[in-house]
Structures are given as C-alpha cells and as structure tokens.
Design a protein around this motif. Sequence first.
Motif, short mmCIF file in Angstrom:
data_model
loop_
_atom_site.label_atom_id
_atom_site.label_comp_id
_atom_site.label_asym_id
_atom_site.label_seq_id
_atom_site.Cartn_x
_atom_site.Cartn_y
_atom_site.Cartn_z
N ALA A 281 51.14 31.87 36.03
CA ALA A 281 51.73 33.17 36.26
C ALA A 281 50.76 34.27 35.87
O ALA A 281 50.58 35.25 36.59
CB ALA A 281 53.02 33.30 35.47
N PHE A 282 50.09 34.08 34.71
CA PHE A 282 49.14 35.09 34.26
C PHE A 282 47.96 35.17 35.23
O PHE A 282 47.51 36.25 35.60
CB PHE A 282 48.62 34.74 32.86
CG PHE A 282 49.65 34.84 31.78
CD1 PHE A 282 50.12 36.07 31.39
CD2 PHE A 282 50.15 33.71 31.16
CE1 PHE A 282 51.06 36.19 30.39
CE2 PHE A 282 51.09 33.81 30.17
CZ PHE A 282 51.55 35.05 29.78
N PHE A 283 47.46 33.97 35.65
CA PHE A 283 46.31 33.98 36.55
C PHE A 283 46.66 34.66 37.87
O PHE A 283 45.88 35.44 38.41
CB PHE A 283 45.82 32.55 36.81
CG PHE A 283 45.22 31.91 35.59
CD1 PHE A 283 44.40 32.63 34.75
CD2 PHE A 283 45.48 30.58 35.29
CE1 PHE A 283 43.85 32.05 33.61
CE2 PHE A 283 44.94 29.98 34.17
CZ PHE A 283 44.13 30.72 33.33
N ALA B 298 46.12 41.77 40.73
CA ALA B 298 45.70 43.08 40.24
C ALA B 298 44.24 43.33 40.57
O ALA B 298 43.86 44.43 40.97
CB ALA B 298 45.91 43.16 38.72
N LEU C 22 48.98 36.95 38.55
CA LEU C 22 49.10 38.41 38.41
C LEU C 22 47.72 39.04 38.22
O LEU C 22 47.40 40.07 38.81
CB LEU C 22 50.02 38.75 37.25
CG LEU C 22 50.21 40.25 37.00
CD1 LEU C 22 50.81 40.92 38.21
CD2 LEU C 22 51.08 40.50 35.80
N GLY C 23 46.88 38.39 37.39
CA GLY C 23 45.53 38.91 37.17
C GLY C 23 44.75 38.97 38.47
O GLY C 23 44.10 39.98 38.77
N ALA C 24 44.87 37.91 39.29
CA ALA C 24 44.13 37.86 40.55
C ALA C 24 44.64 38.94 41.51
O ALA C 24 43.85 39.64 42.15
CB ALA C 24 44.26 36.48 41.18
#
Lengths: 227, 206
Positions: free
Chosen positions: A190-192, A198, A194-196
């Motif tokens: 989930a973090f990856f 963004a 969203l980071g990607a």
Amino acid sequence: MGIKNACSGCGTKEWVQPVKDGIGSENPVLRHALGICSALAVTGFVSTTLVMGASLLFVASMSCLLVSLMRNLIPHQVRLIAQMLIVSTLVIIVHLYLQAYHFEMSRSLGPYVGLIITNCLILGRTEAFAIRNRPLASLLDGFGSALGYAVVLLGIAVIRESLGRGTLLGYPVMPEGYMPVMLLASAPGAFFALGAVAWIVKAISGNAEAAGGCCASSVGSNGQGGV
Amino acid sequence: MDGSIIGGLAVVFLAAVITNNILLTRFLGMCSFIAISRSMRNAWYMGLAVVFVTVCTALINYAIYFGVLVEGAPLLQTDLTYLTFIIFIATIAAFVQLVEMVIERFSSRLYNALGIYLPLITVNCAILGVNLFMIEPDMDISLIQSTIYALGSGLGFLLAICLMAGLRSKLEAADVPAPLRGLGITMIITGLMAMAFMGFTGMVQQ
C-alpha cells in the motif's frame, strides 16, 4: 494548506472551479498529504474503495454545508469540537446505512468507517474554508476535495487489486496463469503504490504546469499510468 | 495472577507494538506521522503525548462503552451503541482539552514542549482507531487487556515515528529525484519499514 478564495458571483465557472481544483491542482491526497490513512487501508479491493469514496463524498459535502450554515452560530473557541460533532453525526448516518443495507461491506470496512471522523481532509476543509464562506461555495469545495480523494484512491485500488490479486471487483482480469504480486496486496505494498502514484503524478504534472496548468483528467489517467 | 495470564498479556502487548503496529499495518496516524517526523525531538514528544492520551482515553472509553452503551450494560438497559462514534470522539476531545489545561497550569516548560501537539492529537486517527479496534466484536478483551493493547499501540506509534525521524534526518543529505521528494519518498521508506516489521510475523502466536 492553501486557502481558496470565496466564490462571490457563482457563475458556471465558479461552480466548476472548486471541483476541478479538488481533483487536480489542490488534490488533498497527493498535494496536501491529507486523508492518507484510509487511502492506504481500504485500497486493497476496488469494491471497498468505491464504498469508502462514496461515504466520504457524502460526509465531506454535507459537513461543509452544515458547518457553513452554522458558521455564525458557532463560537470561535469551541469551533473544533462543534465541527467534530457535526462530522461524527454524519458518519453515524453512513455507518447505520451500511449496517442496514450492506452488512457484508460494513463488516469488511470495520472501524475504518468510524475513522472518517478523523479523516483530516474533512476537518481541513471545514476549518480552512467552510467556517468562513457561503454554504453553496462550501458544499462545492467539500465535494471537489472528496472527489479528488476518491479518484486517487480508485487509481491506487485498481493497481493494487489487479496486480496484487489478479481481479477487479472480484472478477478475474489477468490472463490464465498470472502470478499475483503478493507484495502489492499486503501492507507494505500500500505504501509503495501510494508512493509510486505520488511520484508519477508529480513528475507528469510538473511538466504540465510548466506548459500551462494541470487538467482535471490527468490525475485519473496517471493513477492507472502506474500499471 | 498465574503465568498464562501474564503470557497472554505479553502476547497482546507484543502484537500491538510490532506485528500489528498501528501505523505500519493498520495505516492509522499517518497525517501526524508525515507532518511531525521531520525532527527527532518533535517526533519523540508527539509520540509520548500519543502514548499517554491513547492509554487514558482507552480506559475511559472502555468504561463508558461497556458500562453504559452496550445492550444490557449495568447503568442503562437500552442499546446505545449507535452513539459510539460521537461519544468516543467527544471523550478524546474533552480529555485532550483537560490535559492541555492541567499542563498549562502546573508546568509551563512541559506546556511549551507539548502544547502545540496536543490539539493535533484530537484528530490523530491512531487514538480513535485504538478505541474503535478495542470494541470490535472479535477482539473480546478485558479491561486489563485493553489497557495493555492501548499502551502497546501507543508505543508502536512512538517507535515508528522516531525511526522515521531518524531516517528523514539522514535523507536530507541524500540526492532524491525532484518528483519523488515529499510524499513519494516518505511513503516508499515507510513501505520498506513496514516490510522489516513484517519479518516479525509468526514471532507472536495469536
């Protein structure tokens, strides 16, 4: 966060502008890092994301409208608590509706429906805009921000469900023998994701801004551009 | 208290701090996590404030929920659970306000250090999150267990935000591509951290 000017005349342009800003240049998730918690928590499946997006659209627009209607009645010192009570009343309505008509969905969202209360997007909009602007403008402002939130979430959910589980809305979409990327379905994924998203949106909209403005549709297509 | 009870509490505690870390696996408290983790000192104070408020509000809300709201509760016989959200958030907001007033009255030094973080805590979803997870039907926990759970979750938040503050201070010297700065790189680092915490899965048998 940026405080937008009140809409004074309310012609067609003033109607569309807050909604456009909410999705594009003032996007709450990607530009202001608001509402990140649920952007990560519910995007494992497209179906839960759709319900979350719809709930947030309702709560954000209605709480902006109500706060704006009551803005002259609320004393300055207790305005935060007053706003939270308005928001939580609306969240209770959503929660009871989901429990009554979509019980399975309510079970799978669990406490995240209740956590809409502390979604900083809503308090951000009521505190920065609705508390000192006219009702109609506030309604549009809340609606626009929530729509921007919903579009980004949907983009992330499409990436995570299709690649992480090989399905969309529960139907298999990937070719036979596709090996799901388990990482994307798990918490770090989930973090990856969203980071990607963004990263990609910032890279593309940075160029678009140089060329003269970032359009509303760019975020939606960029969200899927990550695939 | 015999050994099995203490063992059970240790499991609840370790699960809350590490394997079910409120920030890295439940994604709660992200807003203050991103906003405050720029300096180690602020992260430490924010984390401590979260631990304190989480434990106290969990105790109060546990008493209110099982003493008044639930159907067949000792005080009122009617089912008032539909009021859960509004009561919980009002408790948290009132408690934070109270703490702010007490700190302001008795220690101006502590007030200056913690003061600006306290209002932020009201909208920290980690605290409401702990309170709401505590009353999930499949949790079914006692008062002591829920206190331990709240303490563990708060410490988990403290651990994650301090680790992040340390990483971000190193990151300032790093050469990050321009579009990745801000939200992008923070999310990717947090993802790596969540993967590291996933390595502990299986250490705690639920």
